[in-house]
Motif scaffolding. Structure first.
Motif, mmCIF file in Angstrom:
data_model
loop_
_atom_site.group_PDB
_atom_site.id
_atom_site.type_symbol
_atom_site.label_atom_id
_atom_site.label_comp_id
_atom_site.label_asym_id
_atom_site.label_seq_id
_atom_site.Cartn_x
_atom_site.Cartn_y
_atom_site.Cartn_z
ATOM 1 N N LEU A 70 2.056 7.367 3.085
ATOM 2 C CA LEU A 70 2.251 8.805 3.049
ATOM 3 C C LEU A 70 2.910 9.243 4.341
ATOM 4 O O LEU A 70 2.339 9.104 5.418
ATOM 5 C CB LEU A 70 0.907 9.522 2.877
ATOM 6 C CG LEU A 70 0.962 11.039 2.989
ATOM 7 C CD1 LEU A 70 1.816 11.616 1.860
ATOM 8 C CD2 LEU A 70 -0.425 11.617 2.938
ATOM 9 N N TYR A 96 -1.295 16.862 -10.584
ATOM 10 C CA TYR A 96 -2.539 17.212 -11.290
ATOM 11 C C TYR A 96 -2.931 18.668 -11.047
ATOM 12 O O TYR A 96 -3.451 19.336 -11.948
ATOM 13 C CB TYR A 96 -3.677 16.261 -10.898
ATOM 14 C CG TYR A 96 -3.651 14.985 -11.699
ATOM 15 C CD1 TYR A 96 -3.993 14.978 -13.049
ATOM 16 C CD2 TYR A 96 -3.265 13.784 -11.120
ATOM 17 C CE1 TYR A 96 -3.954 13.809 -13.796
ATOM 18 C CE2 TYR A 96 -3.230 12.607 -11.862
ATOM 19 C CZ TYR A 96 -3.579 12.627 -13.198
ATOM 20 O OH TYR A 96 -3.532 11.481 -13.946
ATOM 21 N N GLU A 119 0.849 -1.191 0.000
ATOM 22 C CA GLU A 119 0.000 0.000 0.000
ATOM 23 C C GLU A 119 0.885 1.243 0.000
ATOM 24 O O GLU A 119 1.886 1.295 0.722
ATOM 25 C CB GLU A 119 -0.884 0.029 1.251
ATOM 26 C CG GLU A 119 -1.963 -1.026 1.248
ATOM 27 C CD GLU A 119 -3.029 -0.763 0.197
ATOM 28 O OE1 GLU A 119 -3.409 0.400 0.005
ATOM 29 O OE2 GLU A 119 -3.464 -1.725 -0.448
ATOM 30 N N PRO A 120 0.531 2.253 -0.812
ATOM 31 C CA PRO A 120 1.313 3.489 -0.767
ATOM 32 C C PRO A 120 1.246 4.106 0.632
ATOM 33 O O PRO A 120 0.185 4.154 1.235
ATOM 34 C CB PRO A 120 0.628 4.400 -1.790
ATOM 35 C CG PRO A 120 -0.225 3.506 -2.613
ATOM 36 C CD PRO A 120 -0.539 2.308 -1.790
ATOM 37 N N GLY A 157 3.500 6.093 -6.717
ATOM 38 C CA GLY A 157 2.075 6.057 -6.422
ATOM 39 C C GLY A 157 1.665 6.994 -5.298
ATOM 40 O O GLY A 157 0.506 7.007 -4.888
ATOM 41 N N SER A 158 2.593 7.826 -4.820
ATOM 42 C CA SER A 158 2.304 8.760 -3.730
ATOM 43 C C SER A 158 1.110 9.646 -4.065
ATOM 44 O O SER A 158 1.059 10.285 -5.120
ATOM 45 C CB SER A 158 3.529 9.641 -3.482
ATOM 46 O OG SER A 158 3.187 10.770 -2.712
ATOM 47 N N LYS A 159 0.158 9.674 -3.147
ATOM 48 C CA LYS A 159 -1.050 10.476 -3.372
ATOM 49 C C LYS A 159 -0.735 11.971 -3.377
ATOM 50 O O LYS A 159 -1.295 12.712 -4.177
ATOM 51 C CB LYS A 159 -2.106 10.120 -2.331
ATOM 52 C CG LYS A 159 -2.636 8.719 -2.556
ATOM 53 C CD LYS A 159 -3.711 8.346 -1.579
ATOM 54 C CE LYS A 159 -4.081 6.898 -1.881
ATOM 55 N NZ LYS A 159 -5.210 6.411 -1.239
ATOM 56 N N VAL A 160 0.154 12.406 -2.485
ATOM 57 C CA VAL A 160 0.517 13.832 -2.453
ATOM 58 C C VAL A 160 1.161 14.225 -3.772
ATOM 59 O O VAL A 160 0.826 15.259 -4.362
ATOM 60 C CB VAL A 160 1.481 14.128 -1.279
ATOM 61 C CG1 VAL A 160 2.048 15.521 -1.373
ATOM 62 C CG2 VAL A 160 0.787 13.931 0.047
ATOM 63 N N ARG A 161 2.073 13.407 -4.248
ATOM 64 C CA ARG A 161 2.760 13.681 -5.510
ATOM 65 C C ARG A 161 1.763 13.771 -6.655
ATOM 66 O O ARG A 161 1.811 14.687 -7.467
ATOM 67 C CB ARG A 161 3.788 12.576 -5.768
ATOM 68 C CG ARG A 161 4.576 12.737 -7.028
ATOM 69 C CD ARG A 161 5.660 11.637 -7.085
ATOM 70 N NE ARG A 161 6.323 11.669 -8.351
ATOM 71 C CZ ARG A 161 5.895 11.016 -9.438
ATOM 72 N NH1 ARG A 161 4.821 10.266 -9.380
ATOM 73 N NH2 ARG A 161 6.542 11.104 -10.568
ATOM 74 N N LYS A 162 0.829 12.818 -6.714
ATOM 75 C CA LYS A 162 -0.157 12.827 -7.806
ATOM 76 C C LYS A 162 -1.094 14.028 -7.716
ATOM 77 O O LYS A 162 -1.376 14.677 -8.720
ATOM 78 C CB LYS A 162 -0.941 11.520 -7.828
ATOM 79 C CG LYS A 162 -0.092 10.388 -8.354
ATOM 80 C CD LYS A 162 -0.911 9.221 -8.793
ATOM 81 C CE LYS A 162 0.059 8.194 -9.341
ATOM 82 N NZ LYS A 162 -0.485 7.314 -10.282
ATOM 83 N N TRP A 163 -1.574 14.335 -6.517
ATOM 84 C CA TRP A 163 -2.467 15.483 -6.355
ATOM 85 C C TRP A 163 -1.773 16.786 -6.774
ATOM 86 O O TRP A 163 -2.345 17.597 -7.499
ATOM 87 C CB TRP A 163 -2.949 15.589 -4.903
ATOM 88 C CG TRP A 163 -4.225 14.851 -4.666
ATOM 89 C CD1 TRP A 163 -4.370 13.613 -4.132
ATOM 90 C CD2 TRP A 163 -5.538 15.314 -4.979
ATOM 91 N NE1 TRP A 163 -5.690 13.269 -4.095
ATOM 92 C CE2 TRP A 163 -6.441 14.293 -4.603
ATOM 93 C CE3 TRP A 163 -6.051 16.475 -5.537
ATOM 94 C CZ2 TRP A 163 -7.817 14.412 -4.758
ATOM 95 C CZ3 TRP A 163 -7.419 16.593 -5.694
ATOM 96 C CH2 TRP A 163 -8.290 15.566 -5.310
#
Length: 183
Positions: A29, A122, A26-27, A113-119
């Protein structure tokens, strides 16, 4: 429910040569990661705006508006000083953080897959897209009103190049993330 079963099964991956399914990683954070990415993107935005302001000021100095005179020259010098100071501080921070984070991604490709990086990526794509769209609207509006000047066209080109570069790079980076991870 069927949805819960599918979700539970997606949490596992089949590994060749191993009889049992293995849980997917799981990614994770961390606060450090969030901090580094927030500072990275903040310095990116400040660098882009400062670089654009610096180029705008150079255009104003090279092609002065005869109606504004001395005030514009003084304003351009102030803009050049402020933009240069911002670039001297933020650009090296941006480069160092980019290298640190890129090395971390090379060591652990699943961090892509880091959510912070992706957010934040985008968000950056959104801001760049808005900048390009607004810039083109202003260009077409000026074209329709017959108010195109060399000075104006250079400023439009500056915005398009800066926003287009950011958009292109981060779109490429997202697509690179979608490529299969090599073990």
């Amino acid at each position: 429910p069927e949805e819960d079963i599918s979700s539970a099964l997606r949490a596992f991956v089949q590994v060749d040569g191993f009889a049992l399914p293995v849980p997917r990683r799981e990614p994770y954070l961390s606060a450090r990661e969030a901090f580094l990415y927030l500072v990275l993107f903040l310095t990116l935005y400040i660098t882009a705006v400062s670089f654009g302001s610096l180029l705008f000021a150079f255009v104003q100095r090279a092609i002065p508006d005869t109606l504004q005179g001395a005030y514009e020259r003084t304003s351009a010098l102030s803009t050049i000083r402020t933009a240069t100071a911002s670039l001297i501080i933020t650009f090296p921070i941006f480069v160092v953080l980019s290298r640190i984070l890129e090395r971390g991604l090379e060591r652990d490709p699943q961090k892509r897959g880091s959510k912070v990086r992706k957010w934040l990526t985008y968000l950056t794509l959104f801001i760049a897209a808005v900048s390009i769209i607004v810039d083109l609207i202003v260009l077409v509006g000026s074209l329709l009103s017959g108010e195109l000047t060399t000075r104006f066209l250079l400023k439009v080109a500056i915005v398009l190049v800066i926003a287009g570069t950011a958009f292109g790079y981060y779109l490429w980076d997202l697509r690179r993330d979608e490529a299969p991870i090599k073990a």
